[in-house]
Write an enzyme that holds these catalytic residues in place. Sequence first.
Site, short mmCIF file in Angstrom:
data_model
loop_
_atom_site.label_atom_id
_atom_site.label_comp_id
_atom_site.label_asym_id
_atom_site.label_seq_id
_atom_site.Cartn_x
_atom_site.Cartn_y
_atom_site.Cartn_z
N GLU A 47 44.36 40.75 44.15
CA GLU A 47 43.85 40.02 42.98
C GLU A 47 44.82 40.15 41.80
O GLU A 47 45.28 41.24 41.46
CB GLU A 47 42.48 40.59 42.60
CG GLU A 47 41.82 39.88 41.42
CD GLU A 47 40.46 40.45 41.08
OE1 GLU A 47 39.76 39.86 40.24
OE2 GLU A 47 40.07 41.49 41.67
N LYS A 129 38.73 32.36 38.79
CA LYS A 129 37.53 33.17 38.98
C LYS A 129 36.42 32.65 38.07
O LYS A 129 36.61 32.50 36.87
CB LYS A 129 37.85 34.64 38.68
CG LYS A 129 36.76 35.62 39.05
CD LYS A 129 37.25 37.05 38.87
CE LYS A 129 36.23 38.07 39.35
NZ LYS A 129 36.74 39.46 39.22
N CYS A 163 37.27 39.27 44.33
CA CYS A 163 36.47 40.44 44.01
C CYS A 163 34.97 40.17 44.02
O CYS A 163 34.43 39.72 45.02
CB CYS A 163 36.95 40.98 42.65
SG CYS A 163 36.55 42.71 42.33
#
Length: 342
Positions: A47, A129, A163
């Site tokens: 990430e 995200k 995540c």
Amino acid sequence: MAPAKTVRVAAAQLAPDLHSCKGTLAKVLNAIDEAAGKGVELIVFPETFVPYYPYFSFVLPPVASGKEHMRLYEEAVVVPGPVTALVAERARAANMVVVLGVTERDHGSLYNAQLVFDADGQLVLKRRKITPTFHERMIWGQGDAAGLKVAKTAVGKVGALACWEHYNPLARYALMAQHEEIHCSQFPGSLVGPIFAEQIEVTIRHHALESGCFVVNATGWLDDAQIAAIEPQEKLQAALRDGCLTAIVSPEGVYLAEPLRSGEGIVVADLDMSLITKRKRMMDSVGHYARPELLSLAINSKPGQCRHAMSKMPGDVEDRPTFMAEGKEHEFLGELETASNN
């Protein structure tokens, strides 16, 4: 019967250069070369690996993080830009699909972005995200569903989440409903402690089982010197240790190679794509096991925008007599609705 398709994939667990985007980028390019030598057709990096995950934001209070936040702006990646051009070139040279996490700079804002480069070097997906987690909300802006898509690549249909987006079941279902075959997940690693790795294990194996796809997961790594540089207080350094689990999982929830839990390295495995059908024969969450007449997902796939064009702007002096003349209120509201829908 034709032989089942096999795809060789890799997940990289590496330490970023915490001082330089160029330094981390060099590690990415070297890892692609190393994986190419092993016949890898798809590689996943951690990430926001380029320039580095903002570990500082987890241990520094906001009042003390300004300097590091500004430095992250200076090192962040513009998409498209020089960094993406170099990665695209290397992906093309290696004939490899590359999934890279970056901190993206878009003018005055930063975003947690995932980039998918096809084997010909084309950037086929950029997504942000949806909701940064906890401390991350001080660093990154919110994404939207415009990038919540599965990309058709040389190795198959590839989806990606970052995540704790994996704790948003509707985000996962959005990719499942597009029949993703290889799910690329990215976590920061070196965070929270051993429990984080345990949570990652549960998360990626569950998604593999539920979606009936392969999962290639990459986490980052920090060495002791890097941890001390981020947080000099020994009692707080535990917050930057462990939490690593770089792994590759089959649609049956089985590890296809020994997971990497510490140190740097590359996990490699061969994916027998026929296992997708084998799993979905029993349970297809978006097919014969779904009940769309009872439960379904609605997605707003329009990019988030802070400016919308309107045929006539409310407040224009020359329009006031026409718009607000007696009996014209509904016409005015109707034009606003039409403009906003466009």
